[in-house]
Enzyme design. Structure first.
Site, PDB file in Angstrom:
ATOM      1  N   THR A 110       3.199   3.075 -11.666  1.00 18.01           N
ATOM      2  CA  THR A 110       3.501   2.480 -10.368  1.00 18.01           C
ATOM      3  C   THR A 110       3.499   0.966 -10.499  1.00 18.01           C
ATOM      4  O   THR A 110       2.850   0.398 -11.384  1.00 18.01           O
ATOM      5  CB  THR A 110       2.463   2.880  -9.307  1.00 18.01           C
ATOM      6  OG1 THR A 110       1.181   2.383  -9.684  1.00 18.01           O
ATOM      7  CG2 THR A 110       2.404   4.379  -9.137  1.00 18.01           C
ATOM      8  N   HIS A 111       4.225   0.316  -9.579  1.00 18.21           N
ATOM      9  CA  HIS A 111       4.291  -1.147  -9.573  1.00 18.21           C
ATOM     10  C   HIS A 111       4.350  -1.625  -8.127  1.00 18.21           C
ATOM     11  O   HIS A 111       5.117  -1.069  -7.330  1.00 18.21           O
ATOM     12  CB  HIS A 111       5.530  -1.624 -10.338  1.00 18.21           C
ATOM     13  CG  HIS A 111       5.627  -3.109 -10.435  1.00 18.21           C
ATOM     14  ND1 HIS A 111       4.812  -3.849 -11.261  1.00 18.21           N
ATOM     15  CD2 HIS A 111       6.415  -4.003  -9.784  1.00 18.21           C
ATOM     16  CE1 HIS A 111       5.106  -5.133 -11.122  1.00 18.21           C
ATOM     17  NE2 HIS A 111       6.075  -5.247 -10.232  1.00 18.21           N
TER      18      HIS A 111
END
Length: 205
Positions: A110-111
């Site tokens: 995830t970012h």
């Protein structure tokens, strides 16, 4: 005939809030996945404690325990292979993964931004500094670059007047946990294929 639960290995470096969201999700038999191990690059972190409380096997592979990053990559790849994962989830894992790990595993990360905007470790700060009105989070496959892998899912988060890095990041984290759980669950239940930069869900594993 029901599909066998996908085998997940989760990698953590800190408090493990994304890990906890996944631990909660897999407690539902309908989720379609089981966490078979949690790995870390350091000892004594809450992420490992969360796994241990849930009865999930853990392992630690410290970079400094090896003579080179290449040796660490080989060791981590071997540790992962022991658990035969269908998916590896980087849940706040703060090390760049090496070529053998990447070659042998499908890795989800995830970012806290809408990639390809604002890659790197300071995504929330960078988005605020740029003055965007909307940012968000991305769930993507990991490749050899930094936050450059194919996008699987994204969700927008509005930047509110008076937001600072902390307040904005907290709102993004809430969305990020939900989107990660939803996306990993779909990948586990429905399968996925990757064609170039296009990730398609709903294709049998």
């Amino acid at each position: 005939m029901s599909r066998q639960a996908a085998r997940l290995v989760i990698l953590v470096s800190g408090s493990g809030t994304n890990l906890q969201a996944l631990l909660d999700a897999v407690s539902d038999d309908g989720y379609g996945a089981a966490i078979v191990a949690v790995g870390a690059d350091r000892d004594g972190i809450e992420g490992l404690a969360r796994a241990e409380r849930a009865g999930v096997p853990t392992f630690v592979e410290r970079v400094k325990a090896h003579p080179s990053r290449e040796a660490w990559d080989e060791a981590l790849a071997s540790r992962l292979a022991e658990h035969r994962p269908d998916l590896v989830v980087s849940a706040g894992f703060m090390k760049i993964l090496g070529p053998r790990v990447l070659k042998e595993n499908s890795i989800v990360n995830t970012h806290p931004a809408l990639l390809p905007s604002f890659p790197g470790a300071h995504a929330v700060r960078d988005a605020l500094a740029y003055g965007v009105k909307v940012t968000g989070c991305t769930v993507h496959l990991v490749d050899a670059g930094v936050d450059t892998g194919p996008v699987i899912a994204q969700e927008a988060v509005e930047v509110l007047p008076g937001d600072d890095e902390s307040s904005l990041h907290e709102r993004i984290k809430v969305v990020e946990r939900r989107l990660l759980v939803q996306t990993v669950g779909r990948m586990a239940r429905e399968g996925f294929t990757v064609t170039g930069r296009e990730v398609s869900l709903g294709v049998t594993r």
